[in-house]
Enzyme design. Structure first.
Site: not given
Ligand code: ADP
Length: 422
Positions: A9, A121, A209, A269, A357, A407
């Site tokens: 990716n 990807r 996505h 964004r 999240i 993914e």
């Molecule tokens: P990407 O779109 O870059 O793949 P991710 O799916 O890894 O992103 O998500 C990143 C987000 O997830 C960030 O906002 C991060 O703060 C949030 N996040 C990761 N772990 C936690 C947690 N334990 N509690 C709250 N938010 C989290």
């Protein structure tokens, strides 16, 4: 001899990778290791690898390379504990150097099987590609045509493919598209109310996505024991965030559109915006394309609203009122989109949270569910706080789930199918 698949990716400054073992029979693929090369093209490249249980395998600061240095066969790697001197000689550590180092690293791991194919990807497959494709120079040329539709992702995805081709020209490679899952949506879900001439040149809603939604559709089928029946909305909430309405596992509508900036507010964004705001910024602030790109993709969303961070963990921990405002706006928009997607489905049977999240932030799930009780969502607060798989009350009309997405596994499965089973 044991064999494995590599999943790539490639982003603008990072390459995430995973290696999956091919079982000798037709069983599912097993993750062997994964990792990331960060700061590609920047001053301080950084390679990290983890085993299948998430334990760190390696942590390396590669130095930029000249061809002569590499040909001499010298060991160009230094451990993190060494003094970093990357970029000191002005060489750029680019995608090709990063992929060559990755393949060298994989070759040097005797316990890892031989890589026999790679899956990538690719964010945009346009209107043409609804299935994964074997990558050829001709196909790459066609995928380049979609760069204007995804300028922040597509060029880097393609750079990763080109770099791997340069390093291992004989390796079969497959492209899997983030748009593909949405191709079968009803026509009305794909339209913008613009004159037909723009639709004919591809100005329409595509959605993204898709690899995540495809994984969740399958995982939900397993959980529910029946084909992901009925009317499901999946909220993929990460740095990028979108939601998808599915009926019987097929995409019916989604919040992202022509580009990955539409829909929900995201880390940086803006999400959906009155187009009049863009006209105003053009006219009153004299902004150009570059300024607008920067504003809408990099300075807005949770970061713009809070002025604190784009990272949900930091926002949840922050005492700043604007951090709370950003979270409130985020959950408000998710709940509003949920209502809209439920309208597209004609009702709602299940809600799924995924992404960084969605999988981890219980407080965000709680707020979204609290705003959605009118739809029949009834959250079990204990199950939610504990991050269980099913977080709705037994009597909830809408079941609510937390499912980690994968993914990479979807890309690996498609790669296996296209390269090894045909
Ligand atoms: P990407 O779109 O870059 O793949 P991710 O799916 O890894 O992103 O998500 C990143 C987000 O997830 C960030 O906002 C991060 O703060 C949030 N996040 C990761 N772990 C936690 C947690 N334990 N509690 C709250 N938010 C989290």
């Amino acid at each position: 001899m044991a064999k494995a698949l590599l999943v790539i990716n490639a982003g603008s400054s990072s390459i995430k990778f995973s290696v999956f073992a091919l079982p000798p029979d037709d069983g599912d693929l097993q993750l062997l290791c994964r990792g990331v090369q960060e700061n590609i093209g920047e001053e301080n490249p950084h390679f990290k690898a983890f085993d299948q249980a998430g334990r760190k395998l390696d942590d390396i600061r590669p130095t930029p390379l000249s061809g002569a240095y590499r040909k001499a066969g010298a060991d160009h790697r230094r451990r993190v504990s060494d003094t970093p001197s990357a970029a000191s000689d002005g060489e750029v550590y680019d995608h090709q150097a990063a992929l060559r180092d990755l393949l060298d690293w994989l070759d040097q791991k005797p316990e890892l099987p031989e890589i026999v194919a790679a899956g990538h990807r690719v964010v945009h497959g346009g209107k043409e590609f609804s299935d994964p494709q074997r990558l050829t120079p001709e196909l790459l040329a066609r995928l380049e045509a979609f760069i204007p539709l995804a300028p922040l992702h597509q060029p880097h995805n393609l750079a990763g493919i080109r770099a791997l081709t340069a390093v291992r020209p004989e390796l079969p490679q497959v492209g899997c598209f983030d748009t593909a899952f949405h191709v079968g949506q009803p026509e009305v879900a794909r339209l913008f109310a613009l004159p037909k001439v723009y639709r004919q040149e591809g100005v329409q809603r595509y959605g993204f996505h898709g690899l995540s939604y495809e994984y969740i559709a399958g995982a939900l089928t397993q959980k529910l024991g029946t084909p992901a029946t009925g009317r499901v909305v999946v909220a993929h909430l990460g740095n990028g965030a979108s939601m998808c309405a599915m009926r019987d596992g097929q995409s019916v509508a989604t919040t992202m559109g022509f580009t990955a900036v539409e829909g929900l507010p995201m880390g940086t964004r803006s999400g959906s915006l009155d187009p009049g705001v863009v006209l105003y910024l053009l006219e009153r602030h004299g902004m150009g394309v570059r300024d607008l790109n920067n504003l809408l993709y990099k300075q807005s969303g949770l970061l713009g609203l809070s002025g604190v961070s784009n990272d949900m963990r930091e926002l949840l921990a922050s005492p700043e009122p604007d951090a709370k405002l950003a979270i409130d706006y985020f959950t408000y928009r998710i709940a509003r989109e949920l209502g809209s997607l439920a309208a597209a489905l004609g009702g709602l049977d299940a809600l799924v949270f995924t992404g960084g999240i969605g999988e981890n932030a219980a407080a965000v799930r709680e707020q979204v569910c609290a705003r959605s009780t009118w739809l029949g969502v009834s959250l079990d607060p204990t199950a939610n706080a504990e991050g269980r798989t099913q977080i709705s009350q037994p009597a909830s009309r809408v079941t609510v789930w937390v499912l980690p997405t994968n993914e990479e596994l979807i890309i690996a499965r498609h790669t296996r199918q296209l390269v090894l089973e045909h």
